[in-house]
Enzyme design. Sequence first.
Site, PDB file in Angstrom:
ATOM      1  N   GLY A 144       0.837  -1.200   0.000  1.00 23.96           N
ATOM      2  CA  GLY A 144       0.000   0.000   0.000  1.00 23.96           C
ATOM      3  C   GLY A 144       0.867   1.244   0.000  1.00 23.96           C
ATOM      4  O   GLY A 144       2.093   1.157  -0.018  1.00 23.96           O
TER       5      GLY A 144
ATOM      6  N   GLY B 161       1.322   5.074   1.907  1.00 26.52           N
ATOM      7  CA  GLY B 161       0.933   5.849   3.073  1.00 26.52           C
ATOM      8  C   GLY B 161       1.443   7.269   2.989  1.00 26.52           C
ATOM      9  O   GLY B 161       1.927   7.708   1.931  1.00 26.52           O
TER      10      GLY B 161
ATOM     11  N   GLY C 132       5.292   7.105   2.155  1.00 27.09           N
ATOM     12  CA  GLY C 132       5.771   6.453   0.932  1.00 27.09           C
ATOM     13  C   GLY C 132       5.160   5.071   0.786  1.00 27.09           C
ATOM     14  O   GLY C 132       4.164   4.747   1.443  1.00 27.09           O
TER      15      GLY C 132
ATOM     16  N   LYS D 279       8.444   0.019   5.369  1.00 31.20           N
ATOM     17  CA  LYS D 279       7.940   1.329   4.935  1.00 31.20           C
ATOM     18  C   LYS D 279       9.095   2.101   4.343  1.00 31.20           C
ATOM     19  O   LYS D 279      10.110   2.306   5.012  1.00 31.20           O
ATOM     20  CB  LYS D 279       7.461   2.110   6.168  1.00 31.20           C
ATOM     21  CG  LYS D 279       5.992   2.187   6.288  1.00 31.20           C
ATOM     22  CD  LYS D 279       5.585   3.064   7.445  1.00 31.20           C
ATOM     23  CE  LYS D 279       4.160   2.681   7.781  1.00 31.20           C
ATOM     24  NZ  LYS D 279       3.544   3.548   8.727  1.00 31.20           N
TER      25      LYS D 279
ATOM     26  N   ASP E  48      -2.679  10.048  16.479  1.00 31.74           N
ATOM     27  CA  ASP E  48      -3.451   9.873  15.245  1.00 31.74           C
ATOM     28  C   ASP E  48      -4.157   8.519  15.263  1.00 31.74           C
ATOM     29  O   ASP E  48      -4.078   7.746  14.295  1.00 31.74           O
ATOM     30  CB  ASP E  48      -2.520   9.991  14.030  1.00 31.74           C
ATOM     31  CG  ASP E  48      -3.305  10.175  12.727  1.00 31.74           C
ATOM     32  OD1 ASP E  48      -4.544  10.335  12.788  1.00 31.74           O
ATOM     33  OD2 ASP E  48      -2.680  10.137  11.649  1.00 31.74           O
TER      34      ASP E  48
ATOM     35  N   ARG F 250      -7.857   3.596  10.288  1.00 30.91           N
ATOM     36  CA  ARG F 250      -6.870   3.491   9.193  1.00 30.91           C
ATOM     37  C   ARG F 250      -5.460   3.247   9.733  1.00 30.91           C
ATOM     38  O   ARG F 250      -4.578   2.809   8.995  1.00 30.91           O
ATOM     39  CB  ARG F 250      -6.885   4.758   8.316  1.00 30.91           C
ATOM     40  CG  ARG F 250      -6.465   5.994   9.039  1.00 30.91           C
ATOM     41  CD  ARG F 250      -6.485   7.270   8.233  1.00 30.91           C
ATOM     42  NE  ARG F 250      -6.224   8.398   9.137  1.00 30.91           N
ATOM     43  CZ  ARG F 250      -7.109   8.977   9.924  1.00 30.91           C
ATOM     44  NH1 ARG F 250      -8.362   8.596   9.882  1.00 30.91           N
ATOM     45  NH2 ARG F 250      -6.761   9.955  10.752  1.00 30.91           N
ATOM     46  N   ASN F 251      -5.240   3.559  11.016  1.00 30.02           N
ATOM     47  CA  ASN F 251      -3.918   3.363  11.616  1.00 30.02           C
ATOM     48  C   ASN F 251      -3.858   2.144  12.534  1.00 30.02           C
ATOM     49  O   ASN F 251      -2.990   2.066  13.409  1.00 30.02           O
ATOM     50  CB  ASN F 251      -3.479   4.623  12.361  1.00 30.02           C
ATOM     51  CG  ASN F 251      -3.006   5.687  11.387  1.00 30.02           C
ATOM     52  OD1 ASN F 251      -2.504   5.359  10.308  1.00 30.02           O
ATOM     53  ND2 ASN F 251      -3.200   6.954  11.731  1.00 30.02           N
TER      54      ASN F 251
ATOM     55  N   ASP G  97       1.551   2.861  13.849  1.00 31.35           N
ATOM     56  CA  ASP G  97       1.896   4.265  13.572  1.00 31.35           C
ATOM     57  C   ASP G  97       1.842   5.174  14.792  1.00 31.35           C
ATOM     58  O   ASP G  97       1.638   6.387  14.649  1.00 31.35           O
ATOM     59  CB  ASP G  97       0.964   4.841  12.489  1.00 31.35           C
ATOM     60  CG  ASP G  97       1.218   4.195  11.141  1.00 31.35           C
ATOM     61  OD1 ASP G  97       2.380   3.834  10.882  1.00 31.35           O
ATOM     62  OD2 ASP G  97       0.263   4.037  10.363  1.00 31.35           O
TER      63      ASP G  97
HETATM   64  P1  ADP Z   1       1.123   5.751   6.669  1.00 36.56           P
HETATM   65  O1  ADP Z   1       0.660   5.523   8.066  1.00 36.56           O
HETATM   66  O2  ADP Z   1       2.551   6.048   6.558  1.00 36.56           O
HETATM   67  O3  ADP Z   1       0.249   6.700   5.950  1.00 36.56           O
HETATM   68  P2  ADP Z   1       0.286   3.149   6.371  1.00 36.56           P
HETATM   69  O4  ADP Z   1       0.974   2.614   7.580  1.00 36.56           O
HETATM   70  O5  ADP Z   1      -1.161   3.423   6.506  1.00 36.56           O
HETATM   71  O6  ADP Z   1       1.012   4.385   5.910  1.00 36.56           O
HETATM   72  O7  ADP Z   1       0.490   2.138   5.191  1.00 36.56           O
HETATM   73  C1  ADP Z   1      -0.235   2.190   3.981  1.00 36.56           C
HETATM   74  C2  ADP Z   1      -0.835   0.834   3.697  1.00 36.56           C
HETATM   75  O8  ADP Z   1       0.175  -0.169   3.685  1.00 36.56           O
HETATM   76  C3  ADP Z   1      -1.812   0.381   4.770  1.00 36.56           C
HETATM   77  O9  ADP Z   1      -3.107   0.843   4.513  1.00 36.56           O
HETATM   78  C4  ADP Z   1      -1.746  -1.123   4.673  1.00 36.56           C
HETATM   79  O10 ADP Z   1      -2.582  -1.593   3.654  1.00 36.56           O
HETATM   80  C5  ADP Z   1      -0.312  -1.366   4.282  1.00 36.56           C
HETATM   81  N1  ADP Z   1       0.514  -1.664   5.475  1.00 36.56           N
HETATM   82  C6  ADP Z   1       1.177  -0.780   6.249  1.00 36.56           C
HETATM   83  N2  ADP Z   1       1.824  -1.395   7.250  1.00 36.56           N
HETATM   84  C7  ADP Z   1       1.557  -2.699   7.119  1.00 36.56           C
HETATM   85  C8  ADP Z   1       1.939  -3.864   7.865  1.00 36.56           C
HETATM   86  N3  ADP Z   1       2.707  -3.769   8.944  1.00 36.56           N
HETATM   87  N4  ADP Z   1       1.494  -5.060   7.466  1.00 36.56           N
HETATM   88  C9  ADP Z   1       0.702  -5.153   6.384  1.00 36.56           C
HETATM   89  N5  ADP Z   1       0.304  -4.102   5.636  1.00 36.56           N
HETATM   90  C10 ADP Z   1       0.720  -2.889   5.995  1.00 36.56           C
END
Ligand code: ADP
Length: 546
Positions: free
Chosen positions: A297, A299, A302, A318, A409, A413-414, A427
């Site tokens: 995904g 975020g 990145g 990430k 936050d 979604r987190n 997060d």
């Molecule tokens: P940010 O918080 O930096 O905006 P995210 O942590 O939400 O980014 O990550 C974006 C997407 O990546 C999430 O919606 C999820 O689908 C996927 N993702 C992030 N972290 C994980 C993880 N630890 N395991 C599986 N998928 C993840």
Amino acid sequence: MWKFKDTVLCISLMKEGMDSHGYVDVYRYPHSHKCFMFFKIREMRTKVNLDPDAVLATQYSASQPDVSYESIWKCEQRKRQLQFKDKPLPPLPPEAFEDYTNKPRVIALCDFFARGPLDLPLKKSEEYIILEKYDPLWWRARDRHGNEGLIPRNYVTENKKSNLETYKWYCRNINRSQAELLLRQKPKEGAFVVRDSSRQGLLTLSMYSRAKGSHNGDILHYHIKQNHLGLYYVAENYLFSSVPELIEYHQHNAAGLITRLRYPVGSDGCTSAENTGLSYEEWGLNPSELLLLKELGRGQFGVVYLGKWKETIKVAIKTINEGAMSEDDFIEEAKLMMKLSHPKLVQLYGVCTHHKPLYVVTEFMENGCLLNYLRQRRGKLSRDVLLSMCQDVCEGMEYLERNGFIHRDLAARNCLVNVEHVVKVSDFGMARYVIDDQYISSSGAKFPVKWSSPEVFHFKKYSSKSDVWSFGVLMWEVFTEGKMPFETKSNAEVVREISQGNRLYRPHLASLPVYKVMYSCWHEKPEGRPTFAELTVTLRDLTEMT
Ligand code: ADP
């Protein structure tokens, strides 16, 4: 006497007409036995096939330093006998020419595949002699078959009983959460690893056991301490003069530990040759041990990838886009964040600090983010399941509250969901490192106003109690199966509504007691809201009622 014998020997050799092969040099240093032998033999190496008799004489003198005139005479006799046989003698083994006794001996930490003719391949756990510390990164070494070549110095370690790196159970470069990850990969009763403790100079023994009866097993961490006499112990009654002795004893006897140490969990201990010499900070991760597999995904910072650490362990990686994060501040804070460890928090394993883009490595959560999870399963999740999801999040948040750590936050979604459908908070604290005005400014389009308490959207006053407000909104998201709070209302409208005392409505899946819990989180004043500790108890009581 010595001098006399040396002189005799040299004269004798010269008499044989060998001065043309360099023995005059040897003769100049009759006092130095070592030099004498060395030079003489070096010359003989070139002579082996030309004059086997001379070899015989020298070979004898090389292995018998206290050589007498009689022995030289006997050699000469033998030489005369050999003159009648023209069969050449086999070449001498190289060991006969060099003295390796004082050369350092090392043991290979892992295999190394030669990449060119100058390299010497290494086999894990085999011993090598270091001939020359060629440069700071590469050494010239010799294997037990006599092959010589260059090796990366960080693939080997001194072969001494006291050197912990020669033991399979010692992992220098891992922290608490990485140890837990290794031990949980193949959770076997008594699996263990010894690592450097976060307290400098101390070692920690981490082990896995199901002895306490928990379904997932427990990981226990014991400091290996020293008493006033310098003796090592884990359990005070059992003292040892070294850590290897301590481990060996506890491999046979639990003696104060929850179980005896059964399975050393090794890590290969090598950093890659490309990175030879790079010093990774204790808590950092080596990027060459990470493999990016597929995109999960995108975020705020990145792209997030599914990856593998040390070729076997699934992790989420990430990648942080240039300019998206206050990296230095985050790197500093990450040391603390990695120490936060709870079954309902997405574990931060490490950060690749020497790598661009920066990699933030966390626990992999198979079922992705909670918001999508809810939306994809609309109508399929029972109220009990929804409540237990809220309970998971509340437990993770209670841990953060207890440790004085503010999320800032919290929202569906987190949070992420693992393969066992356990929800974990992710997060935490990351909002502080975002570089994006739209996200940071409370009037910005990305500012999470709909999850924010009045003191946050007015004064940016964050606390565990502002997290409690957000938790109430998260409960609402769960019980609406992923609806957007305040639907299409703008941020400014939401601020107005909340300021007028209006709150989110009761979702039809939420019973009155459940709605009361979320509503209690939206008290205008922080002190009027419950703590996470109180909420955990309330939610547990609610689960037991249903
Ligand atoms: P940010 O918080 O930096 O905006 P995210 O942590 O939400 O980014 O990550 C974006 C997407 O990546 C999430 O919606 C999820 O689908 C996927 N993702 C992030 N972290 C994980 C993880 N630890 N395991 C599986 N998928 C993840």
